[in-house]
Structure formats: structure tokens, C-alpha cells
Design a protein around this motif. Structure first.
Motif, mmCIF file in Angstrom:
data_model
loop_
_atom_site.group_PDB
_atom_site.id
_atom_site.type_symbol
_atom_site.label_atom_id
_atom_site.label_comp_id
_atom_site.label_asym_id
_atom_site.label_seq_id
_atom_site.Cartn_x
_atom_site.Cartn_y
_atom_site.Cartn_z
ATOM 1 N N UNK A 128 10.963 12.885 7.180
ATOM 2 C CA UNK A 128 11.086 11.601 7.873
ATOM 3 C C UNK A 128 12.433 10.925 7.659
ATOM 4 N N UNK A 129 13.303 11.491 6.808
ATOM 5 C CA UNK A 129 14.624 10.875 6.662
ATOM 6 C C UNK A 129 15.694 11.863 7.099
ATOM 7 N N UNK A 130 16.833 11.316 7.569
ATOM 8 C CA UNK A 130 17.886 12.220 8.029
ATOM 9 C C UNK A 130 18.338 13.137 6.900
ATOM 10 N N UNK A 131 18.668 14.353 7.278
ATOM 11 C CA UNK A 131 19.038 15.358 6.292
ATOM 12 C C UNK A 131 20.119 14.837 5.354
ATOM 13 N N UNK A 191 5.272 1.933 -5.389
ATOM 14 C CA UNK A 191 6.523 1.201 -5.189
ATOM 15 C C UNK A 191 7.372 1.868 -4.137
ATOM 16 N N UNK A 192 7.691 1.110 -3.084
ATOM 17 C CA UNK A 192 8.595 1.607 -2.067
ATOM 18 C C UNK A 192 9.399 0.422 -1.603
ATOM 19 N N UNK A 193 9.908 0.513 -0.386
ATOM 20 C CA UNK A 193 10.801 -0.531 0.094
ATOM 21 C C UNK A 193 10.028 -1.790 0.494
ATOM 22 N N UNK A 194 9.117 -2.188 -0.370
ATOM 23 C CA UNK A 194 8.467 -3.465 -0.148
ATOM 24 C C UNK A 194 7.407 -3.488 0.934
ATOM 25 N N UNK A 195 7.195 -2.372 1.601
ATOM 26 C CA UNK A 195 6.194 -2.448 2.669
ATOM 27 C C UNK A 195 4.897 -1.834 2.205
ATOM 28 N N UNK A 202 14.744 5.216 0.065
ATOM 29 C CA UNK A 202 13.711 4.180 0.140
ATOM 30 C C UNK A 202 14.083 3.144 1.180
ATOM 31 N N UNK A 203 15.368 2.811 1.209
ATOM 32 C CA UNK A 203 15.824 1.824 2.177
ATOM 33 C C UNK A 203 15.610 2.354 3.599
ATOM 34 N N UNK A 204 15.914 3.630 3.800
ATOM 35 C CA UNK A 204 15.726 4.209 5.134
ATOM 36 C C UNK A 204 14.258 4.156 5.546
ATOM 37 N N UNK A 205 13.404 4.545 4.600
ATOM 38 C CA UNK A 205 11.965 4.538 4.931
ATOM 39 C C UNK A 205 11.513 3.127 5.262
ATOM 40 N N UNK A 206 12.014 2.164 4.471
ATOM 41 C CA UNK A 206 11.658 0.770 4.739
ATOM 42 C C UNK A 206 12.126 0.349 6.121
ATOM 43 N N UNK A 207 13.322 0.800 6.476
ATOM 44 C CA UNK A 207 13.884 0.428 7.778
ATOM 45 C C UNK A 207 13.014 0.971 8.912
ATOM 46 N N UNK A 208 12.624 2.238 8.775
ATOM 47 C CA UNK A 208 11.813 2.854 9.827
ATOM 48 C C UNK A 208 10.501 2.088 9.982
ATOM 49 N N UNK A 209 9.924 1.713 8.832
ATOM 50 C CA UNK A 209 8.640 1.018 8.922
ATOM 51 C C UNK A 209 8.840 -0.399 9.475
ATOM 52 N N UNK A 210 9.947 -1.044 9.110
ATOM 53 C CA UNK A 210 10.219 -2.376 9.672
ATOM 54 C C UNK A 210 10.478 -2.310 11.175
ATOM 55 N N UNK A 211 11.158 -1.271 11.592
ATOM 56 C CA UNK A 211 11.398 -1.114 13.030
ATOM 57 C C UNK A 211 10.078 -0.952 13.758
ATOM 58 N N UNK A 212 9.219 -0.132 13.151
ATOM 59 C CA UNK A 212 7.924 0.136 13.773
ATOM 60 C C UNK A 212 7.139 -1.166 13.920
ATOM 61 N N UNK A 255 11.263 2.177 17.862
ATOM 62 C CA UNK A 255 11.146 3.541 17.363
ATOM 63 C C UNK A 255 12.533 4.023 16.953
ATOM 64 N N UNK A 256 12.633 4.510 15.737
ATOM 65 C CA UNK A 256 13.918 4.953 15.207
ATOM 66 C C UNK A 256 14.560 6.006 16.109
ATOM 67 N N UNK A 257 13.729 6.764 16.806
ATOM 68 C CA UNK A 257 14.280 7.816 17.668
ATOM 69 C C UNK A 257 14.885 7.276 18.962
ATOM 70 N N UNK A 258 14.611 5.998 19.241
ATOM 71 C CA UNK A 258 15.131 5.420 20.486
ATOM 72 C C UNK A 258 16.386 4.582 20.248
#
Lengths: 475, 225
Positions: free
Chosen positions: A377-380, A471-475, B115-125, B130-133
């Protein structure tokens, strides 16, 4: 401010008007201060021509005098409407009144957009002579007009321009401060609102799962209690009475009787072990194994397990040694399950050994290339390359396992040789349980073996298992 | 989401700088502000705490007027990096047209980037995006630090992914405009595809980017850390 009433769209994308951004209490104060200082009035208008500020300069009496003449009134009204309609351009524009007084029109800008105009004046340009106004009629008195005109502030064009631009810059700075204030307070509100909604939602979900889990927990406890009771109670009697018989409490046993009762007791204990294993196993199978993750003291737990195993090893004439790396980092795991993993592996290593054999326990840390699939789910470019593990190796000099059997030894109820179940005892559940417990910790277990020379079991437990540490990015 | 008002002859595009705490998002904006012609960028709004951590967001508009009289504005926001400001990050991400992900090059911060990236994707959602758009570029900032991952390592990981990757030392202004240039181009292309922005504004990609990023003509003042 009016902008706060509009709750529909995002504040960050709102288009602001001049009216949204001026503070209608503070701005006139500041503007009046400038007018007092320079004795020149000015007006601030938005793009729709609405007047937001209007200060009166020293031209009042002169203009009022001209306004008393019908033609003066007409010309004056026309001048005012010209000023109102004038579009603010990028640069200052001059506008001269019929009476020779002058205005400067400047654009009020915010983020590159023109939101309105500042009309500075009127003032008497120092460079030019006033035009004759005799055409206003017979009653017009040039001496009166001249006296009143002299009260109007005379400024040369350059100074007028500088003053007007200065006022404009102050105005724009005030608009910017208002903008910042509106934006931040609104973003703050939106953030709080978002957090609140998120918490509400989480609370609801938690409450629902809590209720469901309570019910499941009750059912599970009932089931476990029933199983334990129904299976173990009769077994306890079987083992207990066998023990009493063996101790001669019911009279001396013949050697033959002693042997039979010993077998009954031994098999009873074996059965108890199996029941316990099956209970463990069924928990793992159902994914119900409950870890109590905490920072554990690896050294103490390992020493504890070795101490437990020592008597059995001594009996089997197997020597156990320990090699532990200095400065092991802290590990987050379930202490009881960690011990169970180690005890199961040790007991296998002793059980499948031969007299005079050795068991080595090696504990250290290990960096392993991370499986890229884990981070799909994250860029390579952002993926971590390594994961850090605690490595636990149990190496024996036992009978070993043939290559074609290695795959199957973790299967439940499996032992390499069907007959070995009898030779070595056990349910064939030990390694299944070990693997289940290791995987529940997010770890892996591997085995390497040379038949006839021994086997090495390697357990890798992540130092910070994701599922356990949370614990993750707050979500 | 792009704000396109044909009657007012205005277009407003939103770019968000996102990334882990202390990765240099604000520094990127400061560098852009230093480098771009003051005629083309508005005030840099920075909302900091006493210890220089972004409290809400930073904002800087970049704008120009086309020959046809269209006002073209790009608002660049930074999202606050600290974990506790997640809801603010979500608010800032609303309607983003393009994203610059500012990653920290330091070796021990790979996890923080993730972690920041994952948070960003979830915040976008959660914002219905959609991160792909959305066009995204990744910037590896702080290339000058001793524990930064090596250039070859970054090149290697860049080859693996589809997002354009840039190296930067934002504090020295290095790589900053290149990053912005790239996200502006990607965003333009996407908007052009979606709403034919080029035809509507009578503008092409190069003029769009060149006009927004016109450099300051005078030599740069020194920037301090």
C-alpha cells in the motif's frame, strides 16, 4: 465576521470579499487617524461599490460651497459617480474634479486579486493652478471660494502618491491579518469537529465490539470450563487413585500389578498433557489465543525455561548450553507464551536426542529483508528495507529430520515416523502450537536439519510487532 | 478540488505538502518564497508554535494573470506533521489537486515516512479522495545530513515506484523548485484531462508553470537554518 456563517464549504477554498476581511470597528479608527494626520479624506469601496470606510478631509466647506450652485451640484454629483464606477487598475489612476481638486484611485489587492479600491482625496495638487469657476453663476464669489479652497490640503503629486500607497499598504496588511485570523480560527473549528466525529464513531464501534466480545467471552469461558471439568475431573481420579495404589495405600502390590498401575498412571498423565495441548491448540485454531503483550525480560525467561528443563535433560543425559548476545534490545511479547515456545522446542530437542547429546540455545538479534508484499500500500520508494527481530535458535544433536519431512513437522498431530509417537511419546501438537504462538506474535519459525546429526529450529520474533504494538498515524 | 469560475475569470488550484513531522515542509515553502518573484507570490502565512513546529498549516499563494485576463492562482498548503494534528491534516487535505510528499532521507526515519504515507491515504479516503486519482510527487529532503540514505539507494527505490522522486536540501533551496515544478505539471495534466483547462484558459503547460515559478531577478539573500 460574515464568513463564519457559511459552514457549507471548506474555508480553505472560500473566495473572500473585502467586506469579509475588514474589521469594521478597527479600520475606521486607523483611517481617521491618517485623515487627521494628512488632512486628506479617503474612501474604501468593495468591488460592488459598497463604501466600507469614508473619512472626511479638510475640503468639506469648499465642496459644500460649490454644491450650493445648481451647476456645481450637477458637476459634483457626476464626479462622485465617476469615482464610484471607476475600475481599480493595477496602478494608481488620477481623477480630477471640475474644481481642480484631485483624487487618486488605487487597487486593494489580496493574493493577487483586486477586492476593491481606495480613493484618496480630494486634495489640491500643489503643481497646478485652480481653474476659474465663474461659470457657476453670478452669485459665485471667487474670494470666498479662494478662502475656502486654501483650507484644502495642498500636496504635490509625488507626496500624494506616497501617502496613498502607504495607506494602501497598511490596509492590505490589516486585511491579511483578518484573513489569517479567519482562516486559522475556522481551521481550528473544523479540526476539532473532525476529531470529535472521529472519536464518536470510534466510541460507538468500540462499545459494539465490547458488547459482542463480552458475550463471546462468556460462551468461551463456559465451553472451556465444561471441557476442563468433564475431561479432567475423571482423569484426576484415575491418576490420583493410581498414585495411591502405587504408594501402597491399598496394600502392597505385586510387581506385575505395580507395572500395570504405573502404566495406567503414566498414560493418564499423558492424556492430561494431550487434553491441555488440545485446549491450547483449539484456541490457536480459532484465532482466540489472547496475547498479553508487554515488554518482557528475555534473559530471565530463557534462564527460567532452562531451569525447568534441566531435570528432564539430566535424566536423558543431554547437556544444555546457552549463548546469549549482550545488550539484547527489549522485546514486546506475551511472557507466558514466550516461555511456552521455548519449553516446547527444548523438550523436543531433549526428547529427540540421544544420551550424551547436546542442546544449544542461541539468542541474538537479526535483521531480515522485508517482504515487499507487506507494504503493497505504500510506494516502493518509501518502503522499509529491513525488519529487526529477536532470533531464538535451538540446536540439537538428535536424530534429525529428513528433508522431505521438514515441511510437515508443523502440521498438527504429525510426527515423522508413525511409530516414533510410541517411541518418543507426545501428541504431535507441540510444534503446531509453537508455530501458532510464534505467528500470533507476527514472527516466523524455520527448521534446518541433517538426519542423524541434529536439527536447528530458528524462531524470529519482531522486536516491535505491528499488531501488538499498535499505534499508527493517528487514525 | 480546483475552483474554476469562468464568470469571475478565476481558477484556483490547491497543492498540499504532506509528510512526517520535521521533514521540512515549511522549509520548502520558505525556500519557494525566497526563490520566486515577489510579484508572483503572496505573503507566506506560517502558523508556528514557539518551537517552530507547524501548528495548523502554512499557506502561500502563487499567482499570475493570463493574457486573456484570467487570474490563475495556486494555493500551496503544508499539513502539520506532528501525530496529534491528524484531524487538521485531514481538513487541509480537503479538495487537494496535487500532493508533494516530503519524506525524510534519514535512515532511521523510513518508518516515520511510511506511517505518514499511510495516514495520508486514510485521510484522503475520509475526504472522499483516492490516492490513485491525485498527482503525487515524492521529495527526499535533508540530503545533506550525515545519516541520510545514499543517493544510489534513493535512485534505486525511485526506480521501483511510479511516483516521481526528487532529492532536496530545502534549507539551501536545492531541489525545491524542481519538486514544485513537477507537481504543477502533473496537476496541470490531470486538470487538462478532466476539465480541459488548457483550452479554457488558452494556456499550455509550460506557460502555466513558467509563469507561476518566475524566478526573482535579484540575487538571493542568504537563508539561515
Amino acid at each position: 465576521m460574515s464568513v463564519l456563517d457559511n459552514t457549507g464549504d471548506s474555508i480553505l477554498q472560500r473566495r473572500f470579499t473585502l467586506g469579509d476581511l475588514v474589521d469594521r470597528q478597527i479600520l475606521p479608527e486607523v483611517c481617521n487617524g491618517y485623515t487627521e494626520l494628512f488632512q486628506v479624506g479617503f474612501k474604501l469601496l468593495d468591488q460592488d461599490g459598497q463604501v466600507l470606510v469614508d473619512t472626511r478631509g479638510a475640503n468639506e466647506e469648499f465642496c459644500s460651497y460649490l454644491f450650493t450652485f445648481p451647476q456645481g451640484k450637477q458637476l459634483c454629483t457626476r464626479q462622485v459617480s465617476l469615482l464610484r464606477q471607476a475600475q481599480a487598475a493595477e496602478n494608481a489612476v488620477n481623477s480630477e474634479c471640475f474644481c481642480g481638486l484631485r483624487y487618486l484611485i488605487l487597487p486593494v489587492k489580496h493574493e493577487g486579486n483586486i477586492l476593491g479600491k481606495l480613493i484618496f482625496g480630494p486634495y489640491q495638487p500643489a503643481e497646478s493652478n485652480p481653474p476659474a469657476l465663474d461659470y457657476l453663476g453670478e452669485k459665485f464669489r471667487p474670494d470666498v471660494a479662494g478662502r475656502l479652497r486654501s483650507a484644502v490640503r495642498r500636496i504635490n503629486e509625488e507626496v500624494a502618491g506616497k501617502v496613498a500607497w502607504h495607506i494602501l499598504r497598511v490596509l492590505e496588511a490589516m486585511l491579511y491579518i483578518s484573513y489569517k485570523h479567519v482562516l486559522t480560527s475556522r481551521v481550528h473549528l473544523e479540526s476539532i469537529n473532525a476529531s470529535y466525529n472521529e472519536l464518536q464513531q470510534k466510541n460507538r464501534t468500540l462499545q459494539e465490539s465490547f458488547e459482542r466480545l463480552k458475550e463471546l467471552d462468556r460462551l468461551k469461558s463456559n465451553f472451556l470450563a465444561t471441557i476442563s471439568h468433564e475431561l479432567r475431573t475423571p482423569l484426576t481420579s484415575i491418576i490420583g487413585y493410581s498414585e495411591m495404589l502405587l504408594e501402597g495405600l491399598a496394600g502392597q502390590l505385586s510387581p506385575e500389578q505395580h507395572e500395570y498401575v504405573s502404566t495406567v498412571m503414566e498414560k493418564g498423565e499423558q492424556l492430561l498433557g494431550i487434553i491441555n495441548s488440545i485446549l491450547d491448540f483449539s484456541k490457536l485454531e480459532a484465532g482466540r489465543v489472547q496475547l498479553k503483550p508487554q515488554q518482557i525480560n528475555v534473559k530471565d525467561l530463557i534462564r527460567g525455561a532452562l531451569t525447568t528443563m534441566m531435570p528432564i535433560a539430566r535424566k536423558a543425559q543431554v547437556n544444555i548450553s546457552l549463548a546469549m548476545a549482550e545488550n539484547l534490545p527489549p522485546l514486546v511479547a506475551d511472557a507466558e507464551k514466550f516461555s511456552q515456545i521455548l519449553l516446547n522446542l527444548l523438550s523436543n530437542a531433549v526428547k529427540f536426542n540421544r544420551p550424551g547429546g547436546r542442546v544449544e540455545v542461541i539468542v541474538d538479534t537479526f535483521n531480515r529483508q522485508r517482504d515487499p508484499k507487506q507494504d503493497a500500500d505504500i510506494p516502493a520508494a518509501l518502503r522499509p528495507v529491513h525488519d529487526e527481530y529477536l532470533r531464538l535458535q535451538v540446536r540439537d544433536t538428535g536424530i534429525g529430520i529428513a528433508a522431505n519431512q521438514l515441511e510437515r513437522i508443523f502440521d498438527s498431530f504429525y510426527q515423522v515416523d508413525g511409530s516414533s509417537t510410541r517411541e518418543f511419546g507426545g501428541t504431535g501438537l507441540g510444534l503446531t502450537i509453537v508455530r501458532g504462538l510464534v505467528e500470533a506474535h507476527g514472527g516466523t519459525i524455520e527448521v534446518a536439519s541433517q538426519p542423524g546429526q541434529g536439527s536447528t529450529f530458528t524462531v524470529l520474533l519482531p522486536l516491535e510487532p505491528r499488531a501488538l504494538a499498535g499505534g499508527s498515524d493517528g487514525t | 478540488m480546483v475552483q474554476f469560475n469562468i464568470q469571475q475569470k478565476e481558477i484556483e488550484i490547491k497543492i498540499v505538502y504532506y509528510g512526517p513531522a520535521m521533514s521540512g515542509k515549511t522549509t520548502n515553502l520558505q525556500a519557494i518564497h525566497q526563490l520566486v518573484d515577489p510579484q508572483r507570490c503572496g505573503r507566506l502565512m506560517i502558523l508556528n508554535t514557539a518551537d517552530d513546529r507547524t501548528l495548523f498549516f502554512d499557506l502561500m499563494p502563487v499567482f499570475f494573470r493570463t493574457e486573456m485576463g484570467f487570474s490563475v492562482k495556486v494555493k500551496i498548503f503544508t499539513a502539520p506533521g506532528q501525530i496529534m494534528h491528524n484531524s487538521t491534516r485531514r481538513v487541509i487535505l480537503q479538495g487537494a489537486d496535487g500532493i508533494v510528499f516530503v519524506a525524510d532521507s534519514q535512515r532511521d526515519l523510513i518508518k516515520a515516512n511510511n506511517e505518514s504515507w499511510r495516514g495520508m491515504v486514510s485521510n484522503l479516503k475520509l475526504n472522499g479522495l483516492d490516492i490513485n486519482d491525485i498527482p503525487v510527487v515524492i521529495q527526499f529532503n535533508k540530503r545533506d545530513l550525515p545519516n541520510a540514505r545514499s543517493d544510489s539507494e534513493i535512485d534505486e527505490v525511485a526506480r521501483r515506484g511510479k511516483e516521481p522522486v526528487f532529492k532536496a536540501v530545502a534549507i539551501k533551496g536545492e531541489g525545491v523548485l524542481e519538486t514544485l515544478d513537477a507537481i504543477l505539471r502533473l496537476t496541470w495534466r490531470r486538470l487538462d484531462k478532466a476539465i480541459a483547462i488548457g483550452q479554457k484558459l488558452r494556456l499550455d503547460e509550460n506557460s502555466f508553470v513558467d509563469n507561476l515559478l518566475r524566478r526573482k531577478s535579484s540575487p538571493l539573500p542568504e537563508t539561515g537554518r
